[in-house]
Scaffold this active site. Structure first.
Site, PDB file in Angstrom:
ATOM      1  N   HIS A  14       0.838  -1.210   0.000  1.00 13.76           N
ATOM      2  CA  HIS A  14       0.000   0.000   0.000  1.00 13.76           C
ATOM      3  C   HIS A  14       0.872   1.260   0.000  1.00 13.76           C
ATOM      4  CE1 HIS A  14      -3.120   2.526   2.426  1.00 13.76           C
ATOM      5  NE2 HIS A  14      -3.533   2.471   1.173  1.00 13.76           N
ATOM      6  N   GLU A  41       0.652  -0.558  -4.707  1.00 10.13           N
ATOM      7  CA  GLU A  41      -0.392   0.431  -4.987  1.00 10.13           C
ATOM      8  C   GLU A  41       0.196   1.785  -4.660  1.00 10.13           C
ATOM      9  OE1 GLU A  41      -3.814   3.032  -3.448  1.00 10.13           O
ATOM     10  OE2 GLU A  41      -1.939   2.479  -2.541  1.00 10.13           O
ATOM     11  N   ASP A  43      -0.789   6.362  -5.010  1.00  5.95           N
ATOM     12  CA  ASP A  43      -1.795   7.395  -5.285  1.00  5.95           C
ATOM     13  C   ASP A  43      -1.185   8.474  -6.169  1.00  5.95           C
ATOM     14  OD1 ASP A  43      -3.648   6.329  -3.197  1.00  5.95           O
ATOM     15  OD2 ASP A  43      -1.999   6.924  -1.883  1.00  5.95           O
ATOM     16  N   HIS A  56      -0.764  11.223  -1.340  1.00  2.00           N
ATOM     17  CA  HIS A  56      -2.102  10.798  -0.931  1.00  2.00           C
ATOM     18  C   HIS A  56      -3.009  11.965  -0.579  1.00  2.00           C
ATOM     19  CE1 HIS A  56      -5.218   9.409   1.890  1.00  2.00           C
ATOM     20  NE2 HIS A  56      -5.210   8.295   1.174  1.00  2.00           N
ATOM     21  N   GLU A 116      -3.663   4.317  -8.314  1.00  7.67           N
ATOM     22  CA  GLU A 116      -4.921   4.952  -7.899  1.00  7.67           C
ATOM     23  C   GLU A 116      -4.935   6.399  -8.365  1.00  7.67           C
ATOM     24  OE1 GLU A 116      -6.065   4.961  -3.705  1.00  7.67           O
ATOM     25  OE2 GLU A 116      -7.589   6.451  -4.198  1.00  7.67           O
TER      26      GLU A 116
HETATM   27  O1  G3P Z   1      -6.419   1.619  -3.277  1.00  8.89           O
HETATM   28  C1  G3P Z   1      -6.691   1.225  -1.986  1.00  8.89           C
HETATM   29  C2  G3P Z   1      -6.438   2.312  -1.000  1.00  8.89           C
HETATM   30  O2  G3P Z   1      -5.219   2.939  -1.287  1.00  8.89           O
HETATM   31  C3  G3P Z   1      -7.531   3.328  -0.978  1.00  8.89           C
HETATM   32  O3  G3P Z   1      -7.423   4.176   0.106  1.00  8.89           O
HETATM   33  O4  G3P Z   1      -6.948   6.348   1.101  1.00  8.89           O
HETATM   34  O5  G3P Z   1      -5.196   4.607   1.117  1.00  8.89           O
HETATM   35  O6  G3P Z   1      -5.805   5.738  -1.005  1.00  8.89           O
HETATM   36  P1  G3P Z   1      -6.283   5.264   0.327  1.00  8.89           P
HETATM   37 MG    MG Z   2      -4.566   4.624  -2.449  1.00 13.53          MG
END
Ligand code: G3P
Ligand code: MG
Length: 248
Positions: A14, A41, A43, A56, A116
Site C-alpha cells: 500500500h 499500490e 496514489d 495521498h 490509484e
Molecule cells: O487503493 C486502496 C487504498 O489505497 C484506498 O485508500 O486512502 O489509502 O488511497 P487510500
Molecule cells: Mg490509495
C-alpha cells in the site's frame, strides 16, 4: 461468466511500501521489492504545474515539510520538499516522486502497479486525463503490469475512453447495493473494496459476475488468509513483510 486470471500479484504494498518506508516514495518501492513484494499500490494527483505526482493527501503538511494544497504547488517547489523525515530521520530528503520516475523504478524493480487516480477536489476530469495519458505511454510495452483504480467514477469514465487497453477497478469503501450496475456502466474489470465491509457472499457474487476482487488495507496475515479463502484475488497491505500470497 469467464473470469480471466488476475494479472497482478496477489499481494500489493500500500502506498508503495506500506509501513516499511514513507508512503508514496521511491524508498517505499525499494522496501517493497526488498521484502519480496512483486507489486505496489500508489496514489497519483496533479501538482500545481499539472504534473502527475505520487501523494495521498490534497495538502502537503502530513507527509512533507511543505504547506498548503498540492494543487497550488509548482513542480519546482514540490520536488524540493522532504517527504521522508516525517516518517523517520533515516529517510530525510526523500522526494515526492513524479509518476514517470515511479513507473521507471517499478519497471526496474519488476513491480506491477495498481495506480490509484486521486484527484484533488473538483479536478477529476483533468487529473484523469493527464494521469491516464501518461500511464498509457509509460506502460505501453507492458499494459498487464498496471491496473488503474479510483473512487472517482468520472476519472474511470475518462480512463475507459482514453486508455481502453489499460484495465480499471472501481474503488469503494463499503460495497454499495448497486455495485454491479456501476461496474458494468464503468466497464471496470475489478471491484476494490475495504476488507472490513466484505463478506464471502459479496466476493462470490463479484467473481460470478466476472470481476476481480481487490481489497484494502489488510495488515493481518490471518485475515488475508480468510479473504483469499473467500476468493479475493488481491490484497493491498501496509505489511508486505508479513502478508503473503496464498499457495495455489
Ligand atoms: O487503493 C486502496 C487504498 O489505497 C484506498 O485508500 O486512502 O489509502 O488511497 P487510500
Ligand atoms: Mg490509495
Amino acid at each position: 461468466m469467464h473470469r480471466p486470471e488476475f494479472p497482478l500479484p496477489a499481494v500489493l504494498a500500500h502506498r508503495c511500501g506500506g509501513t516499511l518506508a514513507p508512503e508514496n516514495t521511491l524508498a517505499g518501492l525499494a522496501a517493497a521489492a526488498a521484502n519480496g513484494c512483486r507489486g505496489v499500490e500508489f496514489d497519483v494527483m496533479l501538482s500545481g504545474s499539472a504534473s502527475p505526482v505520487l501523494i495521498h493527501d490534497e495538502t502537503l503538511e502530513r507527509t512533507t515539510n511543505g504547506y498548503g494544497p498540492v494543487a497550488h504547488t509548482s513542480d519546482d517547489a514540490l520536488f524540493a520538499l522532504d517527504a521522508g523525515s516525517w516518517f523517520d530521520p533515516r529517510f530525510a530528503g526523500e522526494p515526492v516522486p513524479c509518476l514517470d520516475l515511479a513507473a521507471a523504478r517499478c519497471q526496474a524493480l519488476g513491480l506491477a502497479v495498481n495506480l490509484e487516480i486521486k484527484p484533488s477536489h473538483g479536478t477529476d476530469a483533468e487529473t484523469s486525463e493527464r494521469v491516464v495519458r501518461r500511464a498509457r505511454t509509460l506502460w505501453a510495452a507492458a499494459p498487464d503490469a498496471v491496473l488503474l483504480s479510483s473512487f472517482s467514477e468520472r476519472a474511470l469514465e475518462i480512463a475507459a475512453s482514453l486508455a481502453p487497453g489499460l484495465r480499471r477497478g472501481l474503488l469503494v469503501g463499503a460495497v454499495p447495493p448497486d455495485w454491479l450496475a456501476r461496474c458494468r456502466r464503468l466497464r471496470v474489470a475489478a471491484l476494490h473494496a475495504d476488507h472490513r465491509h466484505l463478506d464471502a457472499d459479496c466476493v462470490a457474487a463479484a467473481r460470478a459476475a466476472g470481476l476481480w476482487v481487490v481489497t484494502y488495507t489488510v495488515n493481518d496475515p490471518g485475515r488475508a488468509g480468510t479473504l483469499f479463502d473467500w476468493g479475493v484475488d488481491c490484497v493491498i497491505t501496509d505489511r508486505p513483510d508479513i502478508v503473503r500470497a496464498p499457495r495455489r
